[in-house]
Design an enzyme around this catalytic site. Sequence first.
Site, PDB file in Angstrom:
ATOM      1  CG  ASP A   1      -2.068   0.953   1.106  1.00  0.00           C
ATOM      2  OD1 ASP A   1      -2.439   1.303  -0.037  1.00  0.00           O
ATOM      3  OD2 ASP A   1      -2.595   1.382   2.152  1.00  0.00           O
TER       4      ASP A   1
ATOM      5  CG  ASN B   1      -8.109  -2.202  -4.955  1.00  0.00           C
ATOM      6  OD1 ASN B   1      -7.175  -2.975  -4.756  1.00  0.00           O
ATOM      7  ND2 ASN B   1      -8.360  -1.211  -4.117  1.00  0.00           N
TER       8      ASN B   1
HETATM    9  C1  IPE Z   1      -5.413  -2.815  -0.094  1.00  0.00           C
HETATM   10  O1  IPE Z   1      -5.099  -1.486  -0.247  1.00  0.00           O
HETATM   11  C2  IPE Z   1      -5.449  -3.507  -1.432  1.00  0.00           C
HETATM   12  C3  IPE Z   1      -4.163  -3.663  -2.092  1.00  0.00           C
HETATM   13  C4  IPE Z   1      -3.002  -3.320  -1.628  1.00  0.00           C
HETATM   14  C5  IPE Z   1      -4.229  -4.295  -3.383  1.00  0.00           C
HETATM   15  P1  IPE Z   1      -6.247  -0.379  -0.359  1.00  0.00           P
HETATM   16  O2  IPE Z   1      -5.561   0.916  -0.497  1.00  0.00           O
HETATM   17  O3  IPE Z   1      -7.229  -0.740  -1.410  1.00  0.00           O
HETATM   18  O4  IPE Z   1      -6.955  -0.516   1.072  1.00  0.00           O
HETATM   19  P2  IPE Z   1      -7.815   0.538   1.886  1.00  0.00           P
HETATM   20  O5  IPE Z   1      -8.863   1.064   0.965  1.00  0.00           O
HETATM   21  O6  IPE Z   1      -6.890   1.626   2.324  1.00  0.00           O
HETATM   22  O7  IPE Z   1      -8.353  -0.219   3.051  1.00  0.00           O
HETATM   23  C1  IPE Z   2      -1.812   0.121  -3.290  1.00  0.00           C
HETATM   24  O1  IPE Z   2      -1.562   1.475  -3.338  1.00  0.00           O
HETATM   25  C2  IPE Z   2      -2.042  -0.475  -4.660  1.00  0.00           C
HETATM   26  C3  IPE Z   2      -3.428  -0.876  -4.934  1.00  0.00           C
HETATM   27  C4  IPE Z   2      -4.396  -0.845  -4.085  1.00  0.00           C
HETATM   28  C5  IPE Z   2      -3.700  -1.384  -6.260  1.00  0.00           C
HETATM   29  P1  IPE Z   2      -2.724   2.544  -3.318  1.00  0.00           P
HETATM   30  O2  IPE Z   2      -3.133   2.832  -4.708  1.00  0.00           O
HETATM   31  O3  IPE Z   2      -3.829   2.096  -2.429  1.00  0.00           O
HETATM   32  O4  IPE Z   2      -1.978   3.794  -2.694  1.00  0.00           O
HETATM   33  P2  IPE Z   2      -2.548   4.826  -1.636  1.00  0.00           P
HETATM   34  O5  IPE Z   2      -3.029   4.050  -0.452  1.00  0.00           O
HETATM   35  O6  IPE Z   2      -3.662   5.573  -2.307  1.00  0.00           O
HETATM   36  O7  IPE Z   2      -1.383   5.699  -1.301  1.00  0.00           O
HETATM   37 MG    MG Z   3      -4.180   2.340  -0.447  1.00  0.00          MG
END
Ligand code: IPE
Ligand code: IPE
Ligand code: MG
Length: 250
Positions: free
Chosen positions: A21, A69
């Site tokens: 993340d 997602n």
């Molecule tokens: C979790 O991250 C999913 C992945 C890393 C693929 P998210 O960014 O989607 O999670 P939340 O929304 O902060 O809980």
């Molecule tokens: C994790 O990074 C990757 C996916 C969930 C695909 P994020 O896209 O959630 O990055 P932040 O949390 O917005 O920084």
């Molecule tokens: Mg995220």
Amino acid sequence: MAESTQMVGSIIPYHVGIIMDGNGRWAKAQGKGRLHGHQQGAEVAREVVRWAKELGIKQISLYAFSTENWARPSLEVRGLMSLLALMLPRSLPDMQQNGVRFRVLGDIKPLPGRARRAVEKACAETASNSTIELILCLNYGGQQEILASVKEAAQWLLKQADQHKALALLTTDKLRSMMWRADTAPLDLLIRTGGEKRISNFHLWDAAYAELYFTDVLWPVFCKADLQRAIDEYGRRERRFGLTSEQLNE
Ligand code: IPE
Ligand code: IPE
Ligand code: MG
């Protein structure tokens, strides 16, 4: 079932799961768009498998795309799917060289054709590798996985002559055997980068006794030393599995 490997001076978890993340926040801090963060994150994902192999980890689950997602802006979703279709074939030579068996956890049917074919090809071409398993969690949700196994259990139950007797046979082990990843080990260590302290529907069943490790490091700048720090911390934990410390030391 596989167990954590004891090494000289350190304990190496057998199965490590990573919630990768922080891509979006990292990109924003660079004054760039979110996809730039995902591109950099994909490079780190490729490297982390090699680091894990070097450390002696046998299974690594990377959370790449959750069932939730899909609700992101369509441009970002399309960008992530294209990135997958681009990066997987490029990573294949590395995977072959490092003995990586590529597997997928999650329902890949709704993925765009190009991404799905790249996943299927990587699975097929690395099927005989055995140094480390990379389990890419794609369109994965822990609740959805549990629900799917409950539905399978219900189907099984309906076919039994004595359903009351069969119900008594439906143990946690039996239900787990009906899950999508019946042959992977439970998670030993769950790492989440990016500072949030939540599981976000990752490996709900198999994280039951995982050691949780949260770091503020954003995924695109996660490095080998960060992984080592998580492993070192894991080595200092006492995994009691419900027992007392005294029982473990007996
Ligand atoms: C979790 O991250 C999913 C992945 C890393 C693929 P998210 O960014 O989607 O999670 P939340 O929304 O902060 O809980
Ligand atoms: C994790 O990074 C990757 C996916 C969930 C695909 P994020 O896209 O959630 O990055 P932040 O949390 O917005 O920084
Ligand atoms: Mg995220």
